[in-house]
Design an enzyme around this catalytic site. Structure first.
Site, PDB file in Angstrom:
ATOM      1  N   SER A 247       0.830  -1.208   0.000  1.00 14.19           N
ATOM      2  CA  SER A 247       0.000   0.000   0.000  1.00 14.19           C
ATOM      3  C   SER A 247       0.859   1.251   0.000  1.00 14.19           C
ATOM      4  O   SER A 247       2.029   1.227   0.386  1.00 14.19           O
ATOM      5  CB  SER A 247      -0.937   0.009   1.205  1.00 14.19           C
ATOM      6  N   LYS A 248       0.220   2.324  -0.444  1.00 16.79           N
ATOM      7  CA  LYS A 248       0.908   3.600  -0.595  1.00 16.79           C
ATOM      8  C   LYS A 248       1.546   4.053   0.717  1.00 16.79           C
ATOM      9  O   LYS A 248       2.580   4.702   0.730  1.00 16.79           O
ATOM     10  CB  LYS A 248      -0.121   4.632  -1.067  1.00 16.79           C
TER      11      LYS A 248
END
Ligand code: GLU
Length: 490
Positions: A247-248
């Site tokens: 995830s970012k």
């Protein structure tokens, strides 16, 4: 039946690697079957934020070779392809479901729902299902706020077939009467996916495994509307490690992030294809043509895959090797230009020296410069630090057992090396060879002293005369003189 698949991202401003893999598989499946691949933007959850966010998706997909036959920016016969522009389509189907008893108006207030949950309820209690339809319609006409909910059976179970997971059975008790139409009149994902996929003629729905357990609800809607449900392929997520999704929040997660880290698009696409699919022959490096030929649903994994950046680096290195020097230069230049101390050097020449040594374009700078762009293991990669390392020269760096060199020999040779550099710059390499022969030392000894003298680095992307060429005559002489001065002070 003409196969039609779609990729349906929400325009969040970046294209997640997991989404891109879904798009890739959907693309491959459609194209393998001579069918169509469609892009649909699902933006009903947020204020219309299409604009740039949509452009990033269009650009990334086209750049990566995932060309869609229909979509917001290319058109098609089944548009509009942006969900918020389809808002008038959904209500009539919701009303049809209300008439058939498969959906109902719900007037529960936020407070009531909160109380219900506070008292331990895990799903909506069908409270408004008991309101007679005529009364519900009067309340709607009078302007009361409402949502429309799906009426899921309370008892029994539903079995459907998934092409990856096989037969999947879900008890109705696990399903909730989800909202289909929100109070703002817009559909939820739970409703729009069914209506859109049907109206767009989608035959195979390929999406994340998080939708697997809701699929019975969607099938009930298809059937209630008298439609045939599509075939399904649910994909396991891409993980950062055993417990966390990529995830970012934890660094690079989007296609653009990896491009910015110095990976080639072909390597990225190749690598993400492997995250969840293995070809029968276990080939690891392949292109789109290979994937189109070999992709098959039975090679899809039923368990999550872990993103291994070291493996992406290795694969990228294989792609880099295949570039011509000119192509390598074109890719490396934006990275080289960011390194201050390389200013003034012949970057084209430097890039040819670096070409065979890089696994990613971010390797062309010092370890500090591209810190964010490297994996933890790579922080030691410093292919250009020799440019500034000369300041750190110490006499013991000249010691090399095999070449039989040390500081004393270097001090003895350096005045000659300076002279040869001045006089034989244009044929420096043979000049150094002749010098070694005349002096009765190994050629390696002369080259070692020369290279350490100008770079102070045991590892450089080229040999002594290549480093000299890179610096140019004047700078090379400056460095040799500085080395001599250092040794003379000892
Ligand atoms: N907009 C949904 C998502 O991004 C699409 C899921 C689907 O493909 O149906 O997760």
């Amino acid at each position: 039946m003409r196969v039609r698949t779609r990729f349906a991202p929400s325009p969040t401003g970046y294209l997640h690697i997991g989404g891109m893999r879904t798009a890739l598989y959907a693309y491959l499946y459609a194209k393998q079957h001579g069918g169509d691949f469609i892009l649909r933007l699902e933006d009903t959850d947020r204020e219309r934020l299409v604009g740039d966010a949509a452009q990033i998706i269009y650009d990334s997909m086209k750049e990566a070779g995932l060309c869609y036959d229909e979509g917001p920016d290319v058109g098609g016969d089944y548009g509009p392809y942006i969900q918020s522009e389809r808002r008038d389509i959904y209500m009539k189907y919701a009303e049809q479901l209300i008439e058939s008893g498969d959906a109902y108006y719900c007037f529960c207030t936020k407070e009531r729902l909160e109380e219900m949950h506070a008292s331990g309820a895990t799903k909506y209690d069908k409270h408004c299902l008991s309101i007679p339809l005529e009364e519900a319609k009067r309340r709607v006409a009078a302007g009361e706020q409402y949502v429309i909910r799906q009426n899921v059976p309370e008892n029994g179970e539903y079995t459907f077939h998934d092409l990856v997971f096989g037969d999947v059975t879900v008890p109705y008790a696990d399903l909730e009467d989800n909202v289909l139409i929100k109070s703002d009149g817009l559909p939820t994902y739970n409703f729009a996916n069914v209506i859109d996929d049907h109206l767009m003629g989608i035959t195979h729905v390929i999406r994340g495994v998080e939708y697997l357990s809701s699929t019975p609800k969607y099938d009930l809607l298809y059937r209630a509307l008298g439609w045939e449900p599509p075939a399904y392929m649910h994909l396991q997520p891409i993980m950062r490690d055993a417990r966390h999704k990529l995830s970012k929040r934890y660094g690079a997660a989007s296609y653009k992030d990896f491009i910015n880290k110095g990976y080639l698009k072909d390597a990225i696409i190749n690598y993400i294809a492997l995250l969840g699919w293995s070809p029968k022959d276990n080939t690891e490096k392949f292109d789109m043509a290979y994937m189109l030929e070999n992709f098959s649903v039975d090679g899809l994994s039923r368990s999550p895959s872990i993103f291994d950046e070291a493996k992406l680096r290795w694969l990228n290195g294989e792609y880099i090797k295949e570039l011509t020097d000119d192509e390598f230069y074109a890719h490396a230049l934006p990275f080289l230009e960011q390194v201050d101390y390389l200013k003034g050097l012949d970057l084209k020449y430097l890039s040819t020296l670096l070409h065979s040594r890089c696994l990613s374009f971010a390797d062309v700078g010092p370890s500090e410069c591209f810190k964010d762009m490297r994996t933890e293991d790579d922080l030691s990669v410093n292919l250009t630090e020799f440019v500034t390392a000369a300041d750190k020269l110490t006499p013991d760096m000249f010691v090399h057992a095999k070449n039989k060199t040390d500081a004393a020999l270097a001090r003895d040779m350096l005045p000659d090396l300076i002279k040869l550099t001045e006089e034989r710059w244009n044929d420096l390499y043979p000049a150094l060879e002749e010098y070694a022969a005349a002096k009765g030392v190994k050629k390696g000894a002369v080259l070692w002293v020369y290279r350490i003298g100008i770079t102070a680095s045991p590892v450089t992307p080229g040999g002594a005369t290549e480093m000299a060429t890179l610096f140019g005559k004047e700078e090379t002489l400056r460095r040799l003189n500085a080395a001599l001065e250092l040794l003379s002070r000892q």
